[in-house]
Motif scaffolding. Structure first.
Motif, PDB file in Angstrom:
ATOM      1  N   MET A 170       0.827  -1.212   0.000  1.00 26.55           N
ATOM      2  CA  MET A 170       0.000   0.000   0.000  1.00 26.55           C
ATOM      3  C   MET A 170       0.860   1.261   0.000  1.00 26.55           C
ATOM      4  SD  MET A 170      -3.314  -0.986   2.344  1.00 26.55           S
ATOM      5  CE  MET A 170      -2.440  -1.763   3.706  1.00 26.55           C
ATOM      6  N   LEU A 171       1.986   1.214   0.718  1.00 23.88           N
ATOM      7  CA  LEU A 171       2.892   2.353   0.720  1.00 23.88           C
ATOM      8  C   LEU A 171       3.500   2.554  -0.665  1.00 23.88           C
ATOM      9  CD1 LEU A 171       4.728   1.868   4.148  1.00 23.88           C
ATOM     10  CD2 LEU A 171       2.940   3.539   3.594  1.00 23.88           C
ATOM     11  N   ARG A 172       3.782   1.454  -1.343  1.00 26.84           N
ATOM     12  CA  ARG A 172       4.319   1.541  -2.710  1.00 26.84           C
ATOM     13  C   ARG A 172       3.288   2.155  -3.656  1.00 26.84           C
ATOM     14  NH1 ARG A 172       3.243  -1.627  -6.608  1.00 26.84           N
ATOM     15  NH2 ARG A 172       2.482  -3.274  -5.221  1.00 26.84           N
ATOM     16  N   LYS A 173       2.030   1.732  -3.530  1.00 26.73           N
ATOM     17  CA  LYS A 173       0.974   2.253  -4.400  1.00 26.73           C
ATOM     18  C   LYS A 173       0.738   3.744  -4.176  1.00 26.73           C
ATOM     19  CE  LYS A 173      -1.719  -2.065  -4.573  1.00 26.73           C
ATOM     20  NZ  LYS A 173      -3.003  -2.720  -4.194  1.00 26.73           N
ATOM     21  N   THR A 174       0.788   4.148  -2.918  1.00 28.71           N
ATOM     22  CA  THR A 174       0.424   5.523  -2.563  1.00 28.71           C
ATOM     23  C   THR A 174       1.602   6.488  -2.545  1.00 28.71           C
ATOM     24  OG1 THR A 174       0.694   5.026  -0.199  1.00 28.71           O
ATOM     25  CG2 THR A 174      -1.511   4.705  -1.158  1.00 28.71           C
ATOM     26  N   ASN A 175       2.822   5.937  -2.507  1.00 29.45           N
ATOM     27  CA  ASN A 175       4.039   6.746  -2.357  1.00 29.45           C
ATOM     28  C   ASN A 175       4.057   7.512  -1.034  1.00 29.45           C
ATOM     29  OD1 ASN A 175       5.785   6.298  -4.646  1.00 29.45           O
ATOM     30  ND2 ASN A 175       4.216   7.273  -5.905  1.00 29.45           N
ATOM     31  N   LEU A 176       3.401   6.980  -0.023  1.00 33.50           N
ATOM     32  CA  LEU A 176       3.477   7.547   1.320  1.00 33.50           C
ATOM     33  C   LEU A 176       4.649   6.908   2.056  1.00 33.50           C
ATOM     34  CD1 LEU A 176      -0.357   7.576   2.093  1.00 33.50           C
ATOM     35  CD2 LEU A 176       1.096   9.538   1.536  1.00 33.50           C
ATOM     36  N   LYS A 177       5.154   7.589   3.098  1.00 30.59           N
ATOM     37  CA  LYS A 177       6.405   7.179   3.711  1.00 30.59           C
ATOM     38  C   LYS A 177       6.271   6.072   4.750  1.00 30.59           C
ATOM     39  CE  LYS A 177       8.670  11.653   3.014  1.00 30.59           C
ATOM     40  NZ  LYS A 177       9.321  12.820   3.668  1.00 30.59           N
ATOM     41  N   ASN A 178       5.164   6.058   5.499  1.00 31.06           N
ATOM     42  CA  ASN A 178       5.046   5.076   6.579  1.00 31.06           C
ATOM     43  C   ASN A 178       3.577   4.787   6.870  1.00 31.06           C
ATOM     44  OD1 ASN A 178       4.126   7.231   8.385  1.00 31.06           O
ATOM     45  ND2 ASN A 178       6.281   7.877   8.401  1.00 31.06           N
ATOM     46  N   LYS A 179       3.341   3.842   7.780  1.00 31.67           N
ATOM     47  CA  LYS A 179       1.974   3.422   8.065  1.00 31.67           C
ATOM     48  C   LYS A 179       1.152   4.525   8.730  1.00 31.67           C
ATOM     49  CE  LYS A 179       2.928   1.214  12.552  1.00 31.67           C
ATOM     50  NZ  LYS A 179       2.784  -0.024  13.356  1.00 31.67           N
ATOM     51  N   LEU A 180       1.815   5.423   9.469  1.00 33.21           N
ATOM     52  CA  LEU A 180       1.087   6.529  10.096  1.00 33.21           C
ATOM     53  C   LEU A 180       0.540   7.469   9.030  1.00 33.21           C
ATOM     54  CD1 LEU A 180       0.128   8.113  12.523  1.00 33.21           C
ATOM     55  CD2 LEU A 180       2.379   9.219  12.620  1.00 33.21           C
ATOM     56  N   GLN A 181       1.366   7.824   8.059  1.00 31.73           N
ATOM     57  CA  GLN A 181       0.902   8.669   6.959  1.00 31.73           C
ATOM     58  C   GLN A 181      -0.237   7.985   6.214  1.00 31.73           C
ATOM     59  OE1 GLN A 181       3.861   9.995   4.206  1.00 31.73           O
ATOM     60  NE2 GLN A 181       4.840  11.408   5.650  1.00 31.73           N
ATOM     61  N   LEU A 182      -0.119   6.683   6.037  1.00 34.17           N
ATOM     62  CA  LEU A 182      -1.153   5.924   5.337  1.00 34.17           C
ATOM     63  C   LEU A 182      -2.471   5.963   6.103  1.00 34.17           C
ATOM     64  CD1 LEU A 182      -1.906   4.004   3.004  1.00 34.17           C
ATOM     65  CD2 LEU A 182      -1.078   2.110   4.416  1.00 34.17           C
ATOM     66  N   ALA A 183      -2.400   5.727   7.397  1.00 32.32           N
ATOM     67  CA  ALA A 183      -3.610   5.738   8.227  1.00 32.32           C
ATOM     68  C   ALA A 183      -4.271   7.115   8.225  1.00 32.32           C
ATOM     69  CB  ALA A 183      -3.269   5.313   9.651  1.00 32.32           C
ATOM     70  N   VAL A 184      -3.455   8.165   8.308  1.00 29.56           N
ATOM     71  CA  VAL A 184      -3.991   9.530   8.302  1.00 29.56           C
ATOM     72  C   VAL A 184      -4.633   9.840   6.950  1.00 29.56           C
ATOM     73  CG1 VAL A 184      -3.375  11.977   8.372  1.00 29.56           C
ATOM     74  CG2 VAL A 184      -2.406  10.396  10.058  1.00 29.56           C
ATOM     75  N   ALA A 185      -3.974   9.434   5.875  1.00 29.80           N
ATOM     76  CA  ALA A 185      -4.475   9.730   4.525  1.00 29.80           C
ATOM     77  C   ALA A 185      -5.825   9.070   4.272  1.00 29.80           C
ATOM     78  CB  ALA A 185      -3.459   9.275   3.477  1.00 29.80           C
ATOM     79  N   VAL A 186      -5.962   7.801   4.659  1.00 31.38           N
ATOM     80  CA  VAL A 186      -7.230   7.110   4.394  1.00 31.38           C
ATOM     81  C   VAL A 186      -8.333   7.624   5.310  1.00 31.38           C
ATOM     82  CG1 VAL A 186      -6.092   5.038   3.503  1.00 31.38           C
ATOM     83  CG2 VAL A 186      -6.679   5.161   5.933  1.00 31.38           C
ATOM     84  N   SER A 187      -7.954   8.084   6.506  1.00 35.81           N
ATOM     85  CA  SER A 187      -8.944   8.661   7.415  1.00 35.81           C
ATOM     86  C   SER A 187      -9.430  10.007   6.901  1.00 35.81           C
ATOM     87  CB  SER A 187      -8.355   8.822   8.819  1.00 35.81           C
ATOM     88  OG  SER A 187      -8.049   7.571   9.389  1.00 35.81           O
ATOM     89  N   ASP A 188      -8.487  10.842   6.450  1.00 39.68           N
ATOM     90  CA  ASP A 188      -8.845  12.160   5.930  1.00 39.68           C
ATOM     91  C   ASP A 188      -9.740  12.048   4.702  1.00 39.68           C
ATOM     92  OD1 ASP A 188      -7.410  13.368   7.920  1.00 39.68           O
ATOM     93  OD2 ASP A 188      -5.670  13.863   6.661  1.00 39.68           O
ATOM     94  N   ALA A 189      -9.498  11.037   3.880  1.00 43.98           N
ATOM     95  CA  ALA A 189     -10.295  10.842   2.672  1.00 43.98           C
ATOM     96  C   ALA A 189     -11.598  10.110   2.959  1.00 43.98           C
ATOM     97  CB  ALA A 189      -9.484  10.066   1.633  1.00 43.98           C
ATOM     98  N   LYS A 190     -11.773   9.693   4.230  1.00 42.70           N
ATOM     99  CA  LYS A 190     -12.954   8.924   4.644  1.00 42.70           C
ATOM    100  C   LYS A 190     -13.074   7.638   3.823  1.00 42.70           C
ATOM    101  CE  LYS A 190     -15.342  13.083   6.166  1.00 42.70           C
ATOM    102  NZ  LYS A 190     -16.514  13.959   6.059  1.00 42.70           N
ATOM    103  N   PHE A 191     -11.902   7.104   3.484  1.00 49.69           N
ATOM    104  CA  PHE A 191     -11.852   5.891   2.674  1.00 49.69           C
ATOM    105  C   PHE A 191     -12.103   4.649   3.519  1.00 49.69           C
ATOM    106  CE2 PHE A 191      -8.881   2.723   0.503  1.00 49.69           C
ATOM    107  CZ  PHE A 191      -9.865   2.274  -0.357  1.00 49.69           C
TER     108      PHE A 191
END
Length: 201
Positions: A170-191
Motif C-alpha cells: 500500500m505504501l508503494r501504491k500511494t508513495n506515502l512514507k510510513n503506516k502513520l501517513q497511510l492511516a492519516v491519509a485514508v482517514s482524511d479521505a474517509k476511505f
C-alpha cells in the motif's frame, strides 16, 4: 451543518413534513417510540460517535415499516454492505445534489431500494481507492484503529510478516512514507473508518 441542509430539503417540499431533527442516533430510536415516523434520513456516524447503522437495525426490528435512507460522506466500501445488512432501504452519498436526494427519498417511499453500485473513487496519495485489494482494506481498517502489527495479525488470522507485506504494498501504491501517513491519509479521505460500536471480526 449537513443536518440543517437536509432540514431545508425536506421543508422545501410539499410531499413531506419534518417530524424531528436530532443529532444522535439513539435520539432517533427514542423518537420512533413516541411518534409515528414514516421516513428517516440517518447518518452513519452521529453525535457522540453513535453508530447510525446500529440504530437503523434497532429501528427496523421494532418497526420494519419505517423507511430509512442512510446518508453518508464516508466512501468506505464496507459502509455500503453494512447499510444493506442493517436493514436500510436506500443509501445516498452527501456529495450528490438535492434533486438526486429527493428522487431517492420518493422512490424509497414507493418501495424501491436505491443503493449505488460502488462508493465514489477517492485518491490516497498517488493511488486511487479502487487500487486496493479486499485484504488491504481489512488491514487498513485495523491501522486506522491504531492496532499494532501483532494485533492485526491476530485479528485477521495471518502472520505478522503478511501484515507488513500488505502495508508495504500500500505504501508503494500511494508513495506515502510510513503506516502513520497511510492511516492519516485514508482517514482524511474517509476511505476507511473506525465506527464506534462496530463489531469485531
Amino acid at each position: 451543518m449537513i443536518r440543517s441542509i437536509l432540514e431545508g430539503y425536506i421543508e422545501n417540499t410539499r410531499d413531506f413534513v419534518l417530524a424531528a431533527s436530532v443529532e444522535g442516533a439513539e435520539q432517533a430510536c427514542e423518537i420512533c417510540e413516541t411518534k409515528k415516523i414514516h421516513l428517516i434520513l440517518m447518518d452513519v456516524q452521529t453525535a457522540h460517535r453513535e453508530n447510525g447503522l446500529a440504530a437503523v437495525k434497532k429501528i427496523k426490528q421494532t418497526d420494519p415499516g419505517i423507511r430509512i435512507v442512510v446518508v453518508t460522506s464516508l466512501v468506505d466500501s464496507g459502509i455500503l454492505e453494512q447499510a444493506k445488512c442493517s436493514g436500510a432501504d436506500s443509501l445516498w452519498y452527501k456529495d450528490a445534489d438535492e434533486t438526486m436526494l429527493m428522487q431517492v427519498i420518493t422512490r424509497t417511499m414507493a418501495g424501491e431500494h436505491i443503493f449505488p453500485d460502488a462508493p465514489p473513487v477517492v485518491e490516497i496519495g498517488t493511488a486511487k481507492s479502487t487500487e486496493f485489494t479486499k485484504m488491504e482494506l481489512r488491514v487498513l481498517r485495523c491501522l486506522v484503529r491504531g492496532m499494532p502489527y501483532p494485533r492485526i495479525a491476530e485479528k485477521l488470522n495471518m502472520e505478522v510478516v503478511t501484515v507488513k507485506y500488505h502495508v508495504t504494498n500500500m505504501l508503494r501504491k500511494t508513495n506515502l512514507k510510513n503506516k502513520l501517513q497511510l492511516a492519516v491519509a485514508v482517514s482524511d479521505a474517509k476511505f476507511v473508518v473506525d465506527l464506534a460500536c462496530e463489531e469485531e471480526g
